[in-house]
Write an enzyme that holds these catalytic residues in place. Structure first.
Site, PDB file in Angstrom:
ATOM      1  N   ASP A 161       0.870  -1.181   0.000  1.00 20.28           N
ATOM      2  CA  ASP A 161       0.000   0.000   0.000  1.00 20.28           C
ATOM      3  C   ASP A 161       0.904   1.227   0.000  1.00 20.28           C
ATOM      4  OD1 ASP A 161      -2.292   1.674   0.293  1.00 20.28           O
ATOM      5  OD2 ASP A 161      -1.934   1.791   2.441  1.00 20.28           O
ATOM      6  N   SER A 162       0.308   2.375  -0.259  1.00 23.43           N
ATOM      7  CA  SER A 162       1.059   3.623  -0.211  1.00 23.43           C
ATOM      8  C   SER A 162       1.548   3.905   1.213  1.00 23.43           C
ATOM      9  CB  SER A 162       0.162   4.768  -0.669  1.00 23.43           C
ATOM     10  OG  SER A 162      -1.007   4.799   0.124  1.00 23.43           O
ATOM     11  N   CYS A 207      -3.809  -0.897  -1.982  1.00 24.82           N
ATOM     12  CA  CYS A 207      -4.106   0.526  -2.178  1.00 24.82           C
ATOM     13  C   CYS A 207      -5.133   0.684  -3.307  1.00 24.82           C
ATOM     14  CB  CYS A 207      -2.797   1.233  -2.548  1.00 24.82           C
ATOM     15  SG  CYS A 207      -2.983   2.979  -2.866  1.00 24.82           S
ATOM     16  N   GLU A 260      -6.250   9.299   9.993  1.00 26.60           N
ATOM     17  CA  GLU A 260      -4.911   9.197  10.584  1.00 26.60           C
ATOM     18  C   GLU A 260      -4.826   9.993  11.883  1.00 26.60           C
ATOM     19  OE1 GLU A 260      -1.654   9.226   7.907  1.00 26.60           O
ATOM     20  OE2 GLU A 260      -2.593   7.646   6.696  1.00 26.60           O
ATOM     21  N   CYS A 277     -11.281   3.225  -0.598  1.00 24.82           N
ATOM     22  CA  CYS A 277     -10.006   3.717  -0.079  1.00 24.82           C
ATOM     23  C   CYS A 277      -9.683   2.927   1.180  1.00 24.82           C
ATOM     24  CB  CYS A 277     -10.109   5.213   0.243  1.00 24.82           C
ATOM     25  SG  CYS A 277      -8.629   5.888   1.042  1.00 24.82           S
ATOM     26  N   HIS A 334      -8.591   3.730   3.945  1.00 24.08           N
ATOM     27  CA  HIS A 334      -8.889   4.348   5.239  1.00 24.08           C
ATOM     28  C   HIS A 334     -10.384   4.360   5.590  1.00 24.08           C
ATOM     29  CE1 HIS A 334      -4.829   5.634   4.581  1.00 24.08           C
ATOM     30  NE2 HIS A 334      -4.794   6.414   5.650  1.00 24.08           N
TER      31      HIS A 334
END
Ligand code: DGL
Length: 266
Positions: free
Chosen positions: A11-12, A74, A153, A185, A187
């Site tokens: 993932d990024s 990702c 985050e 996504c 997140h």
């Protein structure tokens, strides 16, 4: 022997640990090697060419670790780079996009689906193409939600600011009449509660992390690659940078202690 090898995931950054969390639930015996390209994060604001270049490097790193299958956790990389990576690679490479699109196409009754993701994911139209490839008469509403990544985050999962942003992004969905919303996504699964409150309980939230774990399980079974060794598989995490609050944020995604973390230069 092949079956005993690890599953590679990249993932990024550390958001892809939501996919690892789902993999550990469905495939607890599998060993997982995870690479988070935290030095180059975010991918969601970058051009397709740059994301493809970074993704190739991540894939090479995992190949050198002798993995048996690679998961592109990702959504941005899956949207803009996956077809090229699959063309170039002999190992099975699984992205998060198709599993999410398939689940949404299956679940919708109104034939109206919403998709949210990073700016790069939404601009690529990859989800729209995938969904309409499955069900051509689907109507699709899309919305980039770039503020969601930093809010998650920051740990503001149930916060008035996050609720305000969610309303701003997602209130038009009700007017559109979608009954399924793809969380496109890494997140966004952490915002399920707040998103559900805003869009209403009648909208099914499609978690691409969960759908991807199911797809990985099928591919491993089909190819006879499922690890039949008992016990809990080890998770090794490599990152290209150890940013501030790394452990705290990573454990939020993984939902368990983050062990065996190593810093690597790509
Ligand atoms: N992992 C990215 C995704 O799923 C989100 C974070 C980023 O922009 O790099 O699209």
């Amino acid at each position: 022997m092949e079956a005993r090898k690890a599953i590679g995931v990249f993932d990024s950054g550390i958001g892809g640990l939501t996919v690892v969390h789902e993999l550990t639930r469905s495939l607890p015996h599998e060993e997982i090697i995870y690479l988070g390209d935290t030095a180059r994060l975010p991918y969601g604001t970058k051009s397709p060419e740059t994301v493809l270049r970074f993704s190739r490097k991540n894939l090479d790193f995992l190949k050198h670790k002798q993995v048996k299958l690679i998961v592109v956790a990702c959504n941005t990389a899956s949207s803009v780079a996956l077809p090229r990576l699959q063309e170039e690679e002999e190992l099975p490479v699984i992205g998060v996009l198709m599993p999410g699109a398939r689940a949404a196409a299956l679940v919708t009754k109104t034939k109206r689906v919403g998709v949210i993701g990073t700016t790069a994911t939404i601009h690529s139209s990859a989800y729209v193409k995938a969904l309409q490839g499955i069900t051509p008469d689907l109507e699709i509403w899309t919305q980039p939600c770039p503020l969601f990544v930093p809010l998650v985050e920051e740990g503001w999962l149930d916060d008035p600011i996050t609720e305000l942003a969610t309303k701003r992004y997602l209130e038009p969905l009700a007017e559109f009449g979608a009954d399924a919303l793809v969380l496109g996504c890494t997140h966004y699964p952490l915002l399920k509660d707040i998103i559900s409150r805003v869009v209403g309980p009648e909208v099914v939230l499609v978690d691409s992390a969960r759908e991807t774990a199911a797809e990985v399980m099928n591919v491993l079974e089909e190819r006879g690659l499922t690890n039949d060794r008992g016990g809990t598989g080890r998770i090794t995490v490599y990152v290209t940078d150890i940013p501030y609050r790394f452990k705290e944020v990573g454990e939020r995604f993984l939902r368990r202690p983050l062990e065996h973390v190593e810093h690597v230069e790509l």
